[in-house]
Design an enzyme around this catalytic site. Structure first.
Site, PDB file in Angstrom:
ATOM      1  N   SER A 194      14.908   0.218  -6.001  1.00  0.00           N
ATOM      2  CA  SER A 194      15.864  -0.888  -5.920  1.00  0.00           C
ATOM      3  C   SER A 194      16.914  -0.698  -6.996  1.00  0.00           C
ATOM      4  CB  SER A 194      15.140  -2.224  -6.131  1.00  0.00           C
ATOM      5  OG  SER A 194      16.056  -3.294  -6.305  1.00  0.00           O
ATOM      6  N   TYR A 207       9.574  -8.006 -10.933  1.00  0.00           N
ATOM      7  CA  TYR A 207      10.080  -7.153  -9.859  1.00  0.00           C
ATOM      8  C   TYR A 207      10.796  -5.935 -10.438  1.00  0.00           C
ATOM      9  CZ  TYR A 207      12.544  -5.860  -5.544  1.00  0.00           C
ATOM     10  OH  TYR A 207      13.026  -5.185  -4.449  1.00  0.00           O
TER      11      TYR A 207
END
Length: 284
Positions: A194, A207
């Site tokens: 990501s 995250y």
């Protein structure tokens, strides 16, 4: 033992190879590389039951790959399987698997509860996946979860789950499928990290940390295969920004033109933060 000082010959070889590498990069900047032929490749996609995993499954179906779909959501995974069939897939295998659990990954990699074509093999009939499908040649670690909470508001179990799914699952799937790739001298490891695996983000502490870990692990495995001259093993690391798949529903952002971003970085001297770095001085 420390490596010996490079000889003039080694330096010359390095410079020639570097020159060709720059030349190759310049050529491919103008002339795109030919797309990889994935027809007939056995492609395993984790998190295939929705979002990006589903989109990838449909695209690989168009390209003639043999699909192996993993997801914890059996209903969503079955829907992806149907969509892949409608997209022209020749063979689709769907497995229910919690990728965040090591034992589950190893069990499904070798046994599993399989939906293959239109036939469902119940738990009482557990075919070995590697024998039923063959050696996975393209592994796409896509499964991911997001809590979206401030760090101190996030329960420990959700933080642990983020790491289990977003990072640790990569460890277990690599252990399950990489040995066969090495033995066959043929394989491709794809890590869906990501942009949050490149820079920290507010309310995404767990995250970001898990995606940083996934990125670092995938990059390290690339270097490991390179050092061992396992040239048949390819790696790809993908760092998407927000994708409209529902995972980050409600999130908004504004974009700067690339050149403006560079100007901001130059103004803040972000490209030169380390120019005057000296490290911690030792005490006398």
């Amino acid at each position: 033992m420390a490596p010996s000082v490079n000889t003039a010959k080694e330096l010359s070889i390095f410079l020639v190879k570097a020159m060709f590498a720059f030349l190759e990069a310049a050529i491919f900047a103008l002339i795109p590389k030919p797309l990889k032929n994935v027809a007939g490749e056995i492609v395993l996609i984790t998190g295939a039951g929705s979002g990006l995993g589903r989109l990838l499954a449909v695209q690989f179906a168009h390209l003639g790959s043999v699909l192996v779909l993993w997801d914890i959501n059996e209903e969503g995974n079955e829907e992806t399987r149907r969509m892949a069939w409608d997209a022209g897939a020749m063979t689709v295998h769907a497995y229910t698997c919690d990728c965040g659990r090591k034992e589950e990954v190893y069990r499904v990699a070798n046994q599993g509860s399989l939906v293959s074509g239109l036939c469902y093999y119940h738990n009482s009939l557990k075919p070995q996946v590697k024998k039923e499908v063959g050696d996975v040649s393209i592994l796409i670690n896509n499964a991911g979860i997001v809590t979206g909470r401030k760090f101190l508001d996030c329960p420990d179990e959700l933080i642990e789950k983020s790491f289990d799914v977003n990072f640790k699952a990569h460890l277990w799937t690599y252990k399950a499928f990489l040995p066969a790739m090495i033995a066959n001298d043929h394989g491709h490891l794809v890590c869906i990290s990501s942009s949050a695996g490149l820079i920290g983000t507010n309310q995404l502490a767990d995250y970001c940390a898990s995606k940083f870990a996934a990125f670092g692990f995938a990059e390290s495995i690339f270097l490991e295969t390179l050092a061992q001259k396992q040239n048949g093993i390819k790696t790809t690391i993908v760092c998407p920004f927000f994708i409209k798949t529902g995972m980050f529903e409600g999130c908004t952002t504004s974009f700067l033109p690339f050149k403006v971003g560079i100007l901001v970085a130059e103004y803040l001297r972000a490209l030169h933060f380390m120019d005057s770095f000296t490290g911690q001085k030792k005490k006398d």
